[in-house]
Design an enzyme around this catalytic site. Structure first.
Site, mmCIF file in Angstrom:
data_model
loop_
_atom_site.group_PDB
_atom_site.id
_atom_site.type_symbol
_atom_site.label_atom_id
_atom_site.label_comp_id
_atom_site.label_asym_id
_atom_site.label_seq_id
_atom_site.Cartn_x
_atom_site.Cartn_y
_atom_site.Cartn_z
ATOM 1 N N HIS A 1 56.847 -99.635 4.912
ATOM 2 C CA HIS A 1 56.857 -98.202 5.221
ATOM 3 C C HIS A 1 55.718 -97.494 4.462
ATOM 4 O O HIS A 1 54.923 -96.756 5.048
ATOM 5 C CB HIS A 1 58.234 -97.647 4.823
ATOM 6 N N GLU A 2 55.622 -97.765 3.158
ATOM 7 C CA GLU A 2 54.581 -97.130 2.342
ATOM 8 C C GLU A 2 53.182 -97.617 2.723
ATOM 9 O O GLU A 2 52.231 -96.837 2.736
ATOM 10 C CB GLU A 2 54.819 -97.391 0.854
ATOM 11 N N HIS B 1 51.828 -95.676 5.589
ATOM 12 C CA HIS B 1 51.259 -94.384 5.161
ATOM 13 C C HIS B 1 49.862 -94.587 4.578
ATOM 14 O O HIS B 1 48.918 -93.884 4.906
ATOM 15 C CB HIS B 1 52.102 -93.766 4.037
HETATM 16 ZN ZN ZN Z 1 57.463 -92.261 4.009
#
Ligand code: ZN
Length: 375
Positions: free
Chosen positions: A66-67, A70
Site C-alpha cells: 500500500h505504501e 503511494h
Molecule cells: Zn495510504
C-alpha cells in the site's frame, strides 16, 4: 519518525520499521494463534502459531505494498521519497515535499487504497479456487482478503490525513484553487471521523469488549489530533507566506571574521547578543556560519588557540533572499532540521533568521494585527 530501524531498500526507498510495529506484530500473531484461528479451524497448537506468524508477516507485506504504491506514484510525479516506515497504525511514506498540484495529490492518495482493494480482490479470487477450505493456507488467503479490504476501506474515509481525506482535499483544492481552504475542510472531516471513532470506541468498550473499544477510540484520538495539527500547520504556513524575510531583518548585523579566535568570539559576540549563531564573512563575502553548538565541541582551554574558521560550518549553508517569504525560510529550517538560515543579498551576508525569530514575529504580528504585505 525516530526510533525506527532500516530493514531493506526497494526502488531507492529505505524500508524501515518503528519499534511500536514490533508490538503490533506480536499482538497480531498472538491474537490470530490464540483466538481467531481456533475459533474457526481445528488444527494443532503449532499450526495455529505458525499460521498466525505467517499471517502477521503478510499483513506487513500488505501495508508495505500500500505504501509502496503511494511512494512510486510520488516518485513518478517528481517528488523524492526518502523512506517508508511501518508503525503501530500502519505505514507512512516520508516524502521530501508535498505535491504541488491537486492532480498529483489525487493520484498519489488514491493509489494506496486502490492497491489494497486490488489485493483484496486477488485474495478473494483465490478463495474461490477449489480445495480444502479448512487448511491453514486457505485460512491465510481468506484472512488476507479481509485485511486488505479493511485497509482499503478504512483509508478511503474522506477525513484528512487519511488517503480518502487527501482525495477530498485534492478535489476541493482543484475546484477552489485554495490549498489552505481544502486542508481546512478535509481536516474538519478528519476530526469528525476522529470523534465518531472515539464515540464508537467508548461505547464498545463499555458494552462489548473493553480492548477492541479502547483500540478504536485510540485510532479516533490519533486521527483527530493528526487532522487538527494538519489544519493548524497549513494555517501557519499560509500566515507565514504573507510576510517577507526583509521585514524581520535586523539592519545592523553582527558578523565575524574567520581569523578571530573562539575566545574573542565568545566574549564579543555570544556574551553580548541574544542569538545562538553568527555569520562568518571575509571581505564582506559570506563563507560560513558558527553556532554555540560548534563552540561547545571545543574544550575551553583551546579557545584561545582555535580560530573561528576551524570550527565553522562552510557547507552546506542554507540561505534565503530578503525577498523570499517566511514560509520558504521556515520550510528550509524544518527540512534540514537547523535552527537558523542565513539571509543572502547579492552574495553578501545580510543577516540570520532563526526559527525563534519567525515564531516571535508571527505571534507579535498576530497579537497586534499587523496587516499582511502580500507576496
Ligand atoms: Zn495510504
Amino acid at each position: 519518525m525516530k526510533a525506527s530501524f532500516k530493514l531493506f531498500r526497494i526502488a531507492g526507498i529505505d524500508i524501515g520499521i518503528h519499534y511500536t510495529w514490533l508490538f503490533i506484530f506480536a499482538f497480531f500473531s498472538w491474537t490470530l494463534a490464540q483466538a481467531y484461528f481456533p475459533a474457526y479451524y481445528n488444527w494443532s497448537t503449532t499450526a495455529y502459531w505458525v499460521t498466525g506468524v505467517i499471517a502477521s508477516l503478510l499483513i506487513f507485506v500488505s501495508v508495505l505494498l500500500h505504501e509502496l504504491a503511494h511512494s512510486l506514484v510520488a516518485k513518478s510525479r517528481g517528488i523524492p521519497v526518502k523512506s517508508i516506515t511501518l508503525f503501530i497504525l500502519g505505514g507512512v511514506s516520508n516524502l521530501e515535499e508535498e505535491p504541488q498540484k491537486p492532480a498529483a495529490e489525487f493520484a498519489m492518495a488514491i493509489v494506496g487504497p486502490g492497491t489494497s482493494l486490488l489485493l483484496a480482490a486477488i485474495f478473494w479470487g483465490l478463495t474461490r479456487l477449489p480445495g480444502d477450505k479448512t487448511m491453514p493456507l486457505a485460512a491465510v488467503i481468506s484472512y488476507m482478503a479481509y485485511i486488505n479490504l479493511y485497509l482499503g476501506a478504512f483509508n478511503l474515509l474522506p477525513g484528512f490525513p487519511l488517503d480518502g481525506g487527501r482525495v477530498l482535499r485534492s478535489i476541493v483544492w482543484g475546484s477552489t484553487g485554495s490549498l489552505s481552504r481544502a486542508t481546512d475542510i478535509a481536516g474538519r472531516v478528519g476530526q469528525f471521523f476522529g470523534w465518531v471513532f472515539i464515540g464508537v470506541g467508548v461505547f464498545l468498550a463499555i458494552q462489548v469488549s473493553l480492548f477492541s473499544g479502547l483500540w478504536i477510540a485510540f485510532i479516533g484520538w490519533f486521527l483527530n489530533s493528526a487532522a487538527d495539527s494538519s489544519r493548524k500547520e497549513i494555517t501557519l504556513r499560509e500566515r507565514l507566506s504573507h510576510f517577507k524575510v526583509r521585514e524581520l531583518m535586523n539592519p545592523t548585523i553582527e558578523t565575524i571574521r574567520p581569523e578571530t579566535t573562539v575566545s574573542e568570539m565568545v566574549m564579543n559576540v555570544f556574551r553580548r547578543q541574544p542569538g545562538r549563531a553568527v555569520p562568518v564573512c571575509r571581505d564582506d563575502k559570506l563563507i560560513g556560519i558558527v553556532t554555540i553548538t560548534d563552540v561547545k565541541k571545543i574544550p575551553q582551554e583551546q579557545w584561545n588557540a582555535t580560530t573561528v574558521e576551524r570550527i565553522m560550518t562552510a557547507s552546506p549553508l542554507y540561505s534565503v533572499s530578503p525577498e523570499d517569504n517566511l514560509n520558504t525560510a521556515m520550510q528550509l529550517i524544518v527540512q534540514h532540521d537547523v535552527n537558523q538560515v542565513l539571509i543572502k543579498e547579492n552574495d553578501k551576508c545580510a543577516g540570520l533568521l532563526s526559527r525563534a525569530d519567525i515564531i516571535r514575529f508571527i505571534q507579535m504580528s498576530h497579537e497586534l494585527g499587523i496587516p499582511r504585505t502580500g507576496r
